[in-house]
Design an enzyme around this catalytic site. Structure first.
Site, PDB file in Angstrom:
ATOM      1  CB  CYS A   3      -0.952  -0.010   1.196  1.00 18.73           C
ATOM      2  SG  CYS A   3      -2.111  -1.386   1.149  1.00 18.73           S
ATOM      3  CE  LYS A  31      -5.426   4.735   2.300  1.00 13.67           C
ATOM      4  NZ  LYS A  31      -4.447   5.829   2.561  1.00 13.67           N
ATOM      5  CG  HIS A  49      -6.602   1.329   1.291  1.00 17.38           C
ATOM      6  ND1 HIS A  49      -5.619   1.624   0.373  1.00 17.38           N
ATOM      7  CD2 HIS A  49      -5.962   0.758   2.349  1.00 17.38           C
ATOM      8  CE1 HIS A  49      -4.445   1.266   0.856  1.00 17.38           C
ATOM      9  NE2 HIS A  49      -4.627   0.732   2.053  1.00 17.38           N
ATOM     10  CG  PHE A 104      -1.047  -5.763   4.432  1.00 15.91           C
ATOM     11  CD1 PHE A 104      -1.426  -4.984   5.512  1.00 15.91           C
ATOM     12  CD2 PHE A 104      -1.992  -6.587   3.853  1.00 15.91           C
ATOM     13  CE1 PHE A 104      -2.718  -5.019   6.003  1.00 15.91           C
ATOM     14  CE2 PHE A 104      -3.301  -6.640   4.330  1.00 15.91           C
ATOM     15  CZ  PHE A 104      -3.659  -5.848   5.411  1.00 15.91           C
TER      16      PHE A 104
END
Length: 417
Positions: A169, A341, A346, A405
């Site tokens: 991300c 967002k 997202h 992540f």
């Protein structure tokens, strides 16, 4: 001497808004683009909502051949790149193509094309052994994420460094950061940089359902994305792309280019901790912010706005609030912070470039976009999150951060020119 880098063109394909100006109007109005998923039947999933792009590739200038060849993510990237180049006013054909590069970020590549083709080849999963002859001619391109950057390079006529950056991300921030470094070191003069993702497919929904990361607020999708709100219950998936034209500052000024912003600092760190978990103290993000500020030669008192990662999960929102306080001290309580967002969801790897584009536009127009749907602030998130309504605000330097992540933490600083 290190060269300075400026943004001279912006293109965007976003939920609720195709095109740069429509994108900014959506953000400034605090309008949400989250809704029930229409791209596939999501009835079996825990979370059945997303921020979808109303995208007509032909209306956006793509040919039938391009539509057949390119996955939806590639289409987003090419349309955004064409808009950005046109916005910059550069005649790329008149320059040295070897001095023109491309840096595109993506977290999940050609997810939609791959899933659609697997469904065809396997007869919707019934056959373990698949017959490749039923695949589309460009199936190989779906398998190789770098084709996204290649499509943009073909569009721009770029023969310089071309790369696909995939860091989860933070891909959008990191792709722009990579492009900035290439110009600074003298490897290129112009970069077409940004990110794209079109992840709205059954496999993506299933993956996030499994870890309960996405919001199950299916009855009220418009208000499901609620960063920093005490009632938030997960993020809302999105899709889209943003592409920037970056140039060496002096060259842009010599040609009389309209400059949105200068990119003055960038840094990235990893927490080396957990694939999806975050340490509550925000130390790694704070370190990325500190290094980016050192690069930009500013201190916390110079930061006028923070574009937060603000995904709308309790873990993330508290983590980055701690990071802001750790990096900026008391200044964190004086600076407006917001998450776009809340409006466009997202979009995984693409969101970082959409956020950088939003920061450049905010600097140019001196308006902070709001955090939509923020009605009841989490007591553990105690900063000024600009709830509901955009705010006119004097800004000379803005900070954009991303968290991904794998433990990726990135920070970028933009300044008014």
């Amino acid at each position: 001497m290190t060269r300075s880098v400026v943004v001279t063109g912006i293109g965007a394909v976003a939920p609720g808004a195709v095109g740069r100006e429509a994108y900014w109007e959506l953000l400034a109005a605090g309008r949400t683009a989250t809704r029930r998923i229409s791209l596939f039947d999501a009835g079996a999933f825990r979370s059945r909502i997303a921020a979808e792009v109303d995208f007509d590739p032909r209306a956006c200038g793509l040919t039938s051949a391009e539509i057949r060849r390119m996955d939806r993510a590639a289409q987003f990237a090419v349309v955004s790149a064409r808009e950005a180049v046109a916005d910059s006013g550069l005649d790329l054909a008149a320059g040295d193509p070897a001095r023109l590069g491309v840096s595109i970020g993506s977290a999940v590549g050609c997810t939609m094309g791959l899933e659609q083709e697997y469904a065809v080849l396997s007869d919707d999963g019934r056959n373990w052994l698949v017959d490749h002859s039923y695949g589309v001619p460009h199936l190989y391109g779906y398998m190789v994420p770098s084709t996204l950057a290649v499509e943009v390079a073909w569009t721009a006529g770029a023969e310089g460094p071309t790369a696909l950056i995939s860091t989860g991300c933070t891909s959008g921030l990191d792709a722009v950061g990579h492009a900035v470094e290439l110009i600074r070191e003298g490897s290129t003069d112009v970069m077409v940089a940004g990110a794209t993702d079109a992840p709205l497919s059954p496999i993506t929904s299933a993956c996030f359902d499994a870890i309960k990361a996405t919001s199950p607020n299916n009855d009220d999708p418009e208000h499901a994305s609620r960063p920093f709100d005490a009632t938030r219950d997960g993020f809302v998936l999105g899709e889209g792309a943003a592409v920037l034209v970056l140039e060496e500052k002096e060259a842009a000024q010599r040609r009389g280019a309209r400059v949105y912003a200068e990119i003055t600092g960038f840094a990235s760190r990893s927490n080396a901790f957990h694939m999806t978990g975050l340490k509550p103290d925000g130390r790694e993000m704070a370190e990325a912010i500190r290094v980016a500020m050192d690069q930009a030669r500013i201190d916390p008192s110079d930061v006028d706005y923070i574009n937060a990662h603000g995904s709308g999960t309790k873990q993330n929102d508290r983590h980055e609030t701690a990071a802001f306080i750790r990096a900026l001290g008391e200044r964190a309580y004086q600076v407006p912070v917001s998450s776009i967002k809340s409006m466009i969801g997202h979009s995984l790897g693409a969101i970082g470039s959409l956020e950088v584009a939003a920061c450049a536009l905010a600097l140019q127009r001196q308006v902070v976009p709001p955090t939509a749907n923020l009605h009841q602030r989490d007591p553990e998130c105690d900063l000024d999150y600009v709830p509901l309504t955009a705010r006119e605000h004097r800004m000379d330097s803005v900070l954009s951060v991303g968290s991904g992540f794998g433990g990726f933490q990135s920070a970028m600083l933009l300044a008014r020119v």
